[in-house]
Enzyme design. Structure first.
Site, mmCIF file in Angstrom:
data_model
loop_
_atom_site.group_PDB
_atom_site.id
_atom_site.type_symbol
_atom_site.label_atom_id
_atom_site.label_comp_id
_atom_site.label_asym_id
_atom_site.label_seq_id
_atom_site.Cartn_x
_atom_site.Cartn_y
_atom_site.Cartn_z
ATOM 1 N N TYR A 1 0.793 -1.264 0.032
ATOM 2 C CA TYR A 1 -0.069 -0.016 -0.165
ATOM 3 C C TYR A 1 0.896 1.063 0.019
ATOM 4 C CZ TYR A 1 -4.425 -2.141 1.014
ATOM 5 O OH TYR A 1 -5.814 -2.842 0.857
ATOM 6 N N LYS B 1 3.469 -15.202 2.356
ATOM 7 C CA LYS B 1 3.944 -16.022 0.974
ATOM 8 C C LYS B 1 5.407 -16.316 0.956
ATOM 9 C CE LYS B 1 2.156 -17.908 -2.695
ATOM 10 N NZ LYS B 1 1.282 -18.940 -2.933
ATOM 11 N N ASP C 1 -2.666 -18.231 0.597
ATOM 12 C CA ASP C 1 -3.475 -19.071 -0.235
ATOM 13 C C ASP C 1 -4.318 -20.230 0.913
ATOM 14 O OD1 ASP C 1 -1.310 -20.179 -0.150
ATOM 15 O OD2 ASP C 1 -1.181 -20.971 -2.331
ATOM 16 N N ASP D 1 -6.112 -7.201 4.522
ATOM 17 C CA ASP D 1 -7.230 -6.406 3.780
ATOM 18 C C ASP D 1 -8.179 -7.729 3.343
ATOM 19 O OD1 ASP D 1 -8.898 -4.373 2.617
ATOM 20 O OD2 ASP D 1 -7.923 -4.945 0.602
ATOM 21 N N ASP E 1 -11.950 -9.365 5.059
ATOM 22 C CA ASP E 1 -13.097 -9.258 4.219
ATOM 23 C C ASP E 1 -13.897 -10.696 4.231
ATOM 24 O OD1 ASP E 1 -13.093 -6.626 3.633
ATOM 25 O OD2 ASP E 1 -14.104 -6.961 1.587
#
Ligand code: IPM
Ligand code: MN
Length: 361
Positions: free
Chosen positions: A142, A195, A227, A251, A255
């Site tokens: 970001y 990751k 993942d 983020d 959700d």
């Protein structure tokens, strides 16, 4: 005591859910003998309309001077034509950075009364769900270098754009400490999500988190690739206690986690810095589609105010009172429009929800 709260209502349903939350806080003040002084400040589309800028300097300065910040939501299709550096979302990133709010706490909790609202089979959630996502909020992709160019050698590649994911040990250490400190007060389990099979920044993340973990021998540390974590969240969410992760992974996973609870309209969040200062906002967005209809659920914002009382103002009895009132609201059979209701429930709008919860304090 007197407390100064910066109130950034923002756009869409933001002002509607904030109004009800201030009503509840006033009631808390009355009952417990505090004075909450609310300073309303502009942010997002509302700020663009009024001043031309998505994040006016005054908003940042006054927020920094307050005891805590309460935010509604920002954004909406009206401001889509704004240039990238003056979009409402940019204001959110800007204020997080300006206030150094590097630790974002996003609980995903299934409320007892709402346990059938989850899209997951009830046996997967047997006995409830209480996950806390700790998302790094002021670093990573970001805030890394962003770039855009046109292929100068010819037309083969056309346009080219990039965004760099970068983390320092300092940034990883401080967010990891937040996660481990919180885990100590919960079920003593941290799942760090990265990751590391692909990204160099994730390998540094994993190593640094392991170093911090050494200071917390009582806390169990697990590492998961993002993942896999996304899959585990719907397969067996109850394995998680605290999920510690980077800005962008947090983020996305937050959700996902919010949907597992089936009640995103109920979920609060806190964004914290060093010390007790913080900014509090609902997990949901500005919902422009229902703005002005009186159907928005103010409970996520009301519960965000409870988090604010607890973390920034040290008023835990007062925070408990708000949470108990929300519980009582649900147990009394009230439901907001976003929540599943059966014939025995009473479905109520934004204002009535605020009135009822204030009454129940
Ligand atoms: C969130 C939002 C923001 C983010 C956007 C609006 C910039 O999605 O708070 O999760 O990506 O952080
Ligand atoms: Mn998001």
């Amino acid at each position: 005591m007197r407390y100064n709260i910066a109130v950034l209502a923002g756009d869409g349903i933001g002002p509607e859910v904030i109004r009800e939350t201030l009503k509840v806080m006033d009631k808390v003040g009355e009952k417990f003998g505090h004075e909450f002084v609310f300073e309303k400040l502009l942010i997002g589309g509302a700020a663009i309309d009024e001043t031309g800028e998505c994040l006016p300097k005054k908003t940042v300065e006054k927020s920094l001077g307050a005891d805590a910040v309460l935010l509604g939501a920002v954004g909406g299709p009206k401001w889509d034509p704004q240039p990238a550096n003056n979009r409402p979302e940019k204001a959110l990133l800007g204020i997080r950075k300006a206030l150094n709010l590097y630790a974002n706490l996003r609980p995903a909790v299934v409320f007892d009364e709402l346990k059938d609202a989850s899209p997951l089979k009830s046996e997967i959630l047997q006995g409830g769900l209480d996950i806390l996502i700790v998302r790094e909020l002021t670093g990573g992709i970001y805030f890394g270098e962003h770039g855009y160019r046109k292929d100068s050698a010819g037309a083969e590649f056309g346009e080219i754009a990039y965004d760099i994911e970068e983390y320092s040990q300092m940034e990883i250490r401080r967010i990891a400490r937040v996660a481990f400190d919180l885990a100590m007060k919960r079920n003593k389990k941290v799942t760090s999500v990265d990751k590391a099979n692909v990204l160099e920044s994730s390998r540094l993340w994993r190593r640094t988190v392991a170093e911090v973990a050494a200071d917390y021998p009582e806390v169990e540390l697990d590492n998961l690739y993002v993942d896999n974590c996304a899959m585990q969240l719907v397969r067996a969410p109850k394995q998680f206690d605290v999920i510690l992760t980077s800005n962008i992974f947090g983020d996305i996973l937050s959700d996902e986690a919010s949907q597992i609870t089936g009640s995103i309209g109920m979920l609060p969040s806190a964004s914290l810095t060093e010390g007790s200062f913080g900014m509090y906002e609902p997990v949901h967005g500005s919902a422009p589609d229902i703005a002005g209809t009186g159907k928005a659920n103010p409970i996520a914002t009301i519960l965000s105010a409870a988090m604010m009382l607890r973390y920034s103002l040290g008023l835990s009895d007062e925070a408990d009172a708000i949470e108990a009132a929300v519980d009582h609201f649900l147990k009394s059979g009230y439901r907001t429009f976003d929540l599943q209701a059966s014939p025995e429930h009473k479905v109520v709008g934004t204002e009535e929800t605020g009135d009822l919860i204030a009454q129940m304090i």
